[in-house]
Design a protein around this motif. Structure first.
Motif, PDB file in Angstrom:
ATOM      1  N   TYR A   1       0.840  -1.205   0.000  1.00  0.00           N
ATOM      2  CA  TYR A   1       0.000   0.000   0.000  1.00  0.00           C
ATOM      3  C   TYR A   1       0.874   1.253   0.000  1.00  0.00           C
ATOM      4  N   LYS A   2       1.922   1.199   0.799  1.00  0.00           N
ATOM      5  CA  LYS A   2       2.833   2.355   0.876  1.00  0.00           C
ATOM      6  C   LYS A   2       3.603   2.497  -0.443  1.00  0.00           C
ATOM      7  N   ILE A   3       4.008   1.357  -1.013  1.00  0.00           N
ATOM      8  CA  ILE A   3       4.756   1.397  -2.282  1.00  0.00           C
ATOM      9  C   ILE A   3       3.873   2.001  -3.383  1.00  0.00           C
ATOM     10  N   ALA A   4       2.580   1.629  -3.384  1.00  0.00           N
ATOM     11  CA  ALA A   4       1.653   2.180  -4.388  1.00  0.00           C
ATOM     12  C   ALA A   4       1.527   3.699  -4.223  1.00  0.00           C
ATOM     13  N   GLU A   5       1.468   4.137  -2.961  1.00  0.00           N
ATOM     14  CA  GLU A   5       1.410   5.568  -2.667  1.00  0.00           C
ATOM     15  C   GLU A   5       2.663   6.265  -3.207  1.00  0.00           C
ATOM     16  N   GLN A   6       3.804   5.638  -2.981  1.00  0.00           N
ATOM     17  CA  GLN A   6       5.066   6.206  -3.468  1.00  0.00           C
ATOM     18  C   GLN A   6       5.101   6.213  -4.999  1.00  0.00           C
ATOM     19  N   PHE A   7       4.454   5.215  -5.599  1.00  0.00           N
ATOM     20  CA  PHE A   7       4.377   5.200  -7.069  1.00  0.00           C
ATOM     21  C   PHE A   7       3.647   6.443  -7.577  1.00  0.00           C
ATOM     22  N   THR A   8       2.561   6.815  -6.894  1.00  0.00           N
ATOM     23  CA  THR A   8       1.787   7.979  -7.357  1.00  0.00           C
ATOM     24  C   THR A   8       2.600   9.270  -7.248  1.00  0.00           C
ATOM     25  N   GLU A   9       3.652   9.220  -6.443  1.00  0.00           N
ATOM     26  CA  GLU A   9       4.503  10.418  -6.287  1.00  0.00           C
ATOM     27  C   GLU A   9       5.758  10.340  -7.156  1.00  0.00           C
ATOM     28  N   SER A  10       5.852   9.312  -7.986  1.00  0.00           N
ATOM     29  CA  SER A  10       7.107   9.036  -8.692  1.00  0.00           C
ATOM     30  C   SER A  10       7.332   9.893  -9.943  1.00  0.00           C
ATOM     31  N   ASN A  11       6.243  10.467 -10.461  1.00  0.00           N
ATOM     32  CA  ASN A  11       6.339  11.246 -11.708  1.00  0.00           C
ATOM     33  C   ASN A  11       6.777  10.434 -12.913  1.00  0.00           C
ATOM     34  N   VAL A  12       6.675   9.110 -12.824  1.00  0.00           N
ATOM     35  CA  VAL A  12       6.965   8.268 -13.986  1.00  0.00           C
ATOM     36  C   VAL A  12       5.928   8.586 -15.069  1.00  0.00           C
ATOM     37  N   ASP A  13       6.378   8.768 -16.286  1.00  0.00           N
ATOM     38  CA  ASP A  13       5.455   9.192 -17.344  1.00  0.00           C
ATOM     39  C   ASP A  13       4.560   8.062 -17.840  1.00  0.00           C
ATOM     40  N   ILE A  14       5.173   6.902 -18.086  1.00  0.00           N
ATOM     41  CA  ILE A  14       4.417   5.772 -18.627  1.00  0.00           C
ATOM     42  C   ILE A  14       4.685   4.545 -17.755  1.00  0.00           C
ATOM     43  N   ALA A  15       3.626   3.906 -17.285  1.00  0.00           N
ATOM     44  CA  ALA A  15       3.812   2.668 -16.513  1.00  0.00           C
ATOM     45  C   ALA A  15       2.771   1.651 -16.954  1.00  0.00           C
ATOM     46  N   ILE A  16       3.222   0.439 -17.203  1.00  0.00           N
ATOM     47  CA  ILE A  16       2.304  -0.638 -17.607  1.00  0.00           C
ATOM     48  C   ILE A  16       2.654  -1.880 -16.791  1.00  0.00           C
ATOM     49  N   GLY A  17       1.647  -2.412 -16.097  1.00  0.00           N
ATOM     50  CA  GLY A  17       1.853  -3.604 -15.280  1.00  0.00           C
ATOM     51  C   GLY A  17       0.528  -4.037 -14.691  1.00  0.00           C
ATOM     52  N   ALA A  18       0.568  -4.702 -13.549  1.00  0.00           N
ATOM     53  CA  ALA A  18      -0.668  -5.175 -12.907  1.00  0.00           C
ATOM     54  C   ALA A  18      -0.686  -4.678 -11.455  1.00  0.00           C
ATOM     55  N   GLY A  19      -1.691  -5.165 -10.700  1.00  0.00           N
ATOM     56  CA  GLY A  19      -1.682  -4.916  -9.253  1.00  0.00           C
ATOM     57  C   GLY A  19      -2.637  -3.848  -8.763  1.00  0.00           C
ATOM     58  N   ILE A  20      -3.890  -3.851  -9.275  1.00  0.00           N
ATOM     59  CA  ILE A  20      -4.854  -2.816  -8.892  1.00  0.00           C
ATOM     60  C   ILE A  20      -5.168  -2.843  -7.392  1.00  0.00           C
ATOM     61  N   SER A  21      -5.032  -4.005  -6.760  1.00  0.00           N
ATOM     62  CA  SER A  21      -5.468  -4.112  -5.361  1.00  0.00           C
ATOM     63  C   SER A  21      -4.648  -3.252  -4.403  1.00  0.00           C
ATOM     64  N   ALA A  22      -3.489  -2.785  -4.832  1.00  0.00           N
ATOM     65  CA  ALA A  22      -2.723  -1.868  -3.967  1.00  0.00           C
ATOM     66  C   ALA A  22      -3.164  -0.418  -4.158  1.00  0.00           C
ATOM     67  N   PHE A  23      -3.981  -0.188  -5.198  1.00  0.00           N
ATOM     68  CA  PHE A  23      -4.366   1.181  -5.549  1.00  0.00           C
ATOM     69  C   PHE A  23      -5.789   1.541  -5.110  1.00  0.00           C
ATOM     70  N   ILE A  24      -6.651   0.536  -5.004  1.00  0.00           N
ATOM     71  CA  ILE A  24      -8.046   0.832  -4.626  1.00  0.00           C
ATOM     72  C   ILE A  24      -8.494  -0.131  -3.528  1.00  0.00           C
ATOM     73  N   ASN A  25      -9.614   0.196  -2.894  1.00  0.00           N
ATOM     74  CA  ASN A  25     -10.106  -0.610  -1.772  1.00  0.00           C
ATOM     75  C   ASN A  25      -9.027  -0.808  -0.715  1.00  0.00           C
ATOM     76  N   ARG A  26      -8.322   0.266  -0.470  1.00  0.00           N
ATOM     77  CA  ARG A  26      -7.210   0.220   0.478  1.00  0.00           C
ATOM     78  C   ARG A  26      -7.707   0.425   1.907  1.00  0.00           C
ATOM     79  N   PRO A  27      -6.928   0.009   2.887  1.00  0.00           N
ATOM     80  CA  PRO A  27      -7.333   0.219   4.283  1.00  0.00           C
ATOM     81  C   PRO A  27      -7.551   1.695   4.611  1.00  0.00           C
ATOM     82  N   ASP A  28      -6.816   2.592   3.928  1.00  0.00           N
ATOM     83  CA  ASP A  28      -6.987   4.023   4.215  1.00  0.00           C
ATOM     84  C   ASP A  28      -8.094   4.657   3.369  1.00  0.00           C
ATOM     85  N   SER A  29      -8.798   3.818   2.588  1.00  0.00           N
ATOM     86  CA  SER A  29      -9.924   4.266   1.748  1.00  0.00           C
ATOM     87  C   SER A  29      -9.534   5.265   0.662  1.00  0.00           C
TER      88      SER A  29
END
Ligand SMILES: [Zn+2]
Length: 387
Positions: free
Chosen positions: A142-170
């Motif tokens: 969850y924390k890594i996903a948060e850090q991803f949103t702050e990464s400023n990476v222009d293009i990212a393609i992969g999987a793993g939606i469960s770290a981005f939504i329905n999170r414990p912090d809502s």
């Protein structure tokens, strides 16, 4: 024999001269997770046509130790390849003192380059995470996903939606990304059709790797989770959600798409990291057939990247592994050449091993990767070349 050796040296010299003395503007860093010499051998021995490895003008070796073990795990291995610092097993993007390290991706951004991440696993996995995150446990997705949103990476393609939504912090991180100006896609077709220069494709695990097909459904909710409204609407607009016809299609196509978008409006070039993640899993499972098949997929992606380098000579492509997995080898008597069953790999462990791994380099600056290196040296060489 002597004549052929002289001829080989001559050809190698020509190849080297065509790649030397040029400063790369673009960098592609391809990491095969768990890809040691057994995995590479499995491709070389089972392919009739020339592999991408054989097209490399420069080959080196990399020692993969972590700060506290001859045998690294993926977080520490990725951290060394991304940041130039060996850290403790379990740590990701931080040093042995738990302090945040600066990755070559972040340095490339500081140089004004566009950046991209393409993986056939979750975007928050250890290897991609090493390029933008900083945690003392890979399990902090969850924390890594948060850090991803702050990464400023222009293009990212992969999987793993469960770290981005329905999170414990809502917090819905897909909405956070959208608010930061990203287009967020949950379907491969959207990725394919996109002309956006800033997007995140968070696909179903079954889309990015055939091994995951049995574990996921094809409904709109990737990983069985519910998606944000905007993403749902976008997904509903896609009528044809047909997946890949061939299992080898995702990684090469995702690489090609990322390169297409990163190349646009990039006066200072780009840095793209690609991970072929599942070689490691087949090593852990001691699955000979799976690993051989996986290496064929890897080769398709590698060839797509080599093709880009061949047409864009200001590009450096470095290919290596974070570590070896499985103690994989081609053992005596395991595979007579005329065996109708084909090649069989042998394994000596269900875990990682500490044997050195290969480095292959192509394009501008490739000659700097001939030799024996520690894993932590590779990002520093790249940095010196693109400075
Ligand atoms: Zn592993």
């Amino acid at each position: 024999m002597k004549t052929s050796r002289i001829l080989f040296s001559f050809v190698a010299a020509i190849l080297l001269s065509s790649c030397c003395n040029q400063k790369p503007q673009n960098v592609i860093y391809l990491i095969g997770d768990g890809m040691g010499f057994g995995a590479v051998s499995s491709l070389l021995l089972s392919m009739d046509e020339q592999t991408g490895f054989e097209m490399a003008p420069v080959i080196g070796l990399s020692e993969t130790c972590s700060a506290n073990n001859y045998v690294t795990d993926s977080p520490a291995g990725g951290t060394a390849l991304a940041t130039g610092t060996r850290t403790c097993n379990g740590f990701l993007g931080v040093g042995p003192d738990s302090l945040q390290l600066v990755s070559i991706l972040k340095k490339a951004q500081a140089m004004g380059k566009k950046t991209g991440i393409v993986v056939n696993t979750t975007l928050t996995e250890a290897t991609p995470g090493a390029f933008y995150a900083g945690v003392t446990s890979r399990k902090e997705s969850y924390k890594i996903a948060e850090q991803f949103t702050e990464s400023n990476v222009d293009i990212a393609i992969g999987a793993g939606i469960s770290a981005f939504i329905n999170r414990p912090d809502s917090v819905d991180l897909t909405e956070v990304l959208i608010n930061k100006g990203y287009d967020v896609y949950l379907d491969w077709r959207q990725v394919t059709n996109s002309q956006s220069e800033k997007f995140v494709g968070i696909l179903e695990m079954s889309d990015v790797h055939r091994r995951n097909k049995a574990r996921t459904t094809t409904a709109g909710a990737a990983d069985g989770a519910e998606v944000c409204l905007a993403a749902k609407l976008a997904a509903a607009a896609i009528e044809d959600t047909t997946r890949f016809a061939e299992p080898t299609e995702y990684l090469p196509k995702a690489c090609t798409k990322a390169l297409e978008q990163l190349s646009k409006n990039a006066p200072n070039g780009f840095f793209l990291m690609v991970e072929s993640a599942i070689i490691d899993g087949y090593g852990h499972n001691n699955d000979s057939e799976g690993m051989i098949e996986e290496m064929h997929e890897f080769d398709q992606a590698l060839k797509a990247l080599i093709q880009y380098v061949n047409t864009h000579p200001n590009t450096l492509l470095v290919v290596t592994a974070d570590h070896e997995t499985g103690g994989t080898s081609v053992a005596y008597k395991s595979h007579p050449v005329n065996d109708p069953q084909g090649l069989h790999l042998s394994f000596s462990t269900k875990g990682h091993s500490g044997t050195v791994v290969p480095v292959f380099a192509y394009g501008a600056g490739a000659e700097h990767f001939a030799g024996i290196f520690q894993n932590r040296e590779l990002p520093g060489i790249i940095e010196q070349l693109i400075k």
